[in-house]
Write an enzyme that holds these catalytic residues in place. Sequence first.
Site, PDB file in Angstrom:
ATOM      1  CG  HIS A 133      -1.966  -1.020   1.274  1.00  0.00           C
ATOM      2  ND1 HIS A 133      -2.860  -1.229   0.231  1.00  0.00           N
ATOM      3  CD2 HIS A 133      -2.264  -1.945   2.221  1.00  0.00           C
ATOM      4  CE1 HIS A 133      -3.664  -2.236   0.569  1.00  0.00           C
ATOM      5  NE2 HIS A 133      -3.329  -2.695   1.754  1.00  0.00           N
ATOM      6  CG  HIS A 170      -6.536  -5.107   2.560  1.00  0.00           C
ATOM      7  ND1 HIS A 170      -6.093  -6.086   3.425  1.00  0.00           N
ATOM      8  CD2 HIS A 170      -7.485  -4.403   3.219  1.00  0.00           C
ATOM      9  CE1 HIS A 170      -6.744  -5.970   4.579  1.00  0.00           C
ATOM     10  NE2 HIS A 170      -7.603  -4.968   4.476  1.00  0.00           N
ATOM     11  CG  ASP A 257      -5.287  -9.951   4.248  1.00  0.00           C
ATOM     12  OD1 ASP A 257      -5.168 -10.580   3.176  1.00  0.00           O
ATOM     13  OD2 ASP A 257      -4.953  -8.755   4.375  1.00  0.00           O
TER      14      ASP A 257
HETATM   15 ZN   LIG Z   1      -4.327  -7.181   3.357  1.00  0.00          ZN
END
Ligand SMILES: [Zn+2]
Length: 375
Positions: A133, A170, A257
Amino acid sequence: MNTAFIYTDAYLDYDYGPTHPLRVIRLKLTYDLIKAYEILDLPSVQFIPTIKAEEKDLAAFHSEEYLNILKHANEGHLTGNAYSFGLGPGDNPIVPGLYNFSLLVTGATLQAVDFVADGKGGIAFNIAGGLHHAMRSRASGFCYINDPVIGIMRLLNRGKRVAYIDIDAHHGDGVQKAFYGTNRVLTISLHETGHTLFPGTGFEYEIGEGEGEGYSVNLPFPHETNDDVYVWAFEEIVPELIHAFQPDVVVTQLGVDTFYNDPLTNLHLSILGYERVLKRIKDLAPRWVALGGGGYNISNVARAWTLAWAVMNGVELKEDLPQSFSEEAEKMGVRERELRGPSGTPLHGQNEENRAEMERVVNYVKETVFPKVKG
Ligand SMILES: [Zn+2]
């Protein structure tokens, strides 16, 4: 095929803080389980202790101004405008040692890259990496320095053609953004839809721009997507694109995750779905730089990345966790005694709507991206 595992206990000198969901101890727990299974002792395996990256390596992607703020934060100094660089209480805390930690994590990724690019072996795994990120001048989503971007840039400088596959729950937004305008890197991210999860991007219509049009690929999955739908969509899109693009090296972010019992996300994968995807990546990748990623159930992290390392080395592990590991791990709250179960129970049913939604997404990607990449 020779493989490398890059690790150091020095990661543990850094701590995001007692209430932060990312616990650095998960790296040590993973290393301990891999060691307990004796899969660092295989003759084809090279264990490489992590060496810090150099500042100039970080500067290949990040701005000087941002790096200076991180260096200040490393000494425990707060700089007035740190907030505007994404730092502060919350996701990206200013904690002493954060710059050192970033140098170590990025160093391990560059060691993995060099091992593969030098032809010393086919696969290298940095479980600490995958901090996907971080932006050029901004910390984001627990990530200060974007080691996947820096690793991919070094591969490009060494004349390699690179495909990036990101299976974290994500969206791999920092990596996508860094290569959005180029056709020299194919980025593919599979993740929970941005409608319900941070960072709120990664929709199927984000396909790159200019020369890069068609070289950013996104598969956003709805809530509660299970193994069957996930693996189906992966199979529809990823192998054909990799075959068409013909990378020299595949770089992967292997976040765990996505599991149904991860506390931060809403996908419903099991470790069996994860294993199926890893085996396919191994088939597809001519050379493979594997990075870690998210994962907030530390038992899942240790067991899934141990399984990943077994897949990379083509070995089968016995299902019962080694006794020496279980005793230590229990002190950290790990109650599971088996490598796959009980997270190895796939969830079926209730996914008709998800399947229909992913058929729509898959068709969209085939119509927009495939003609560009396949020429
Ligand atoms: Zn993640």
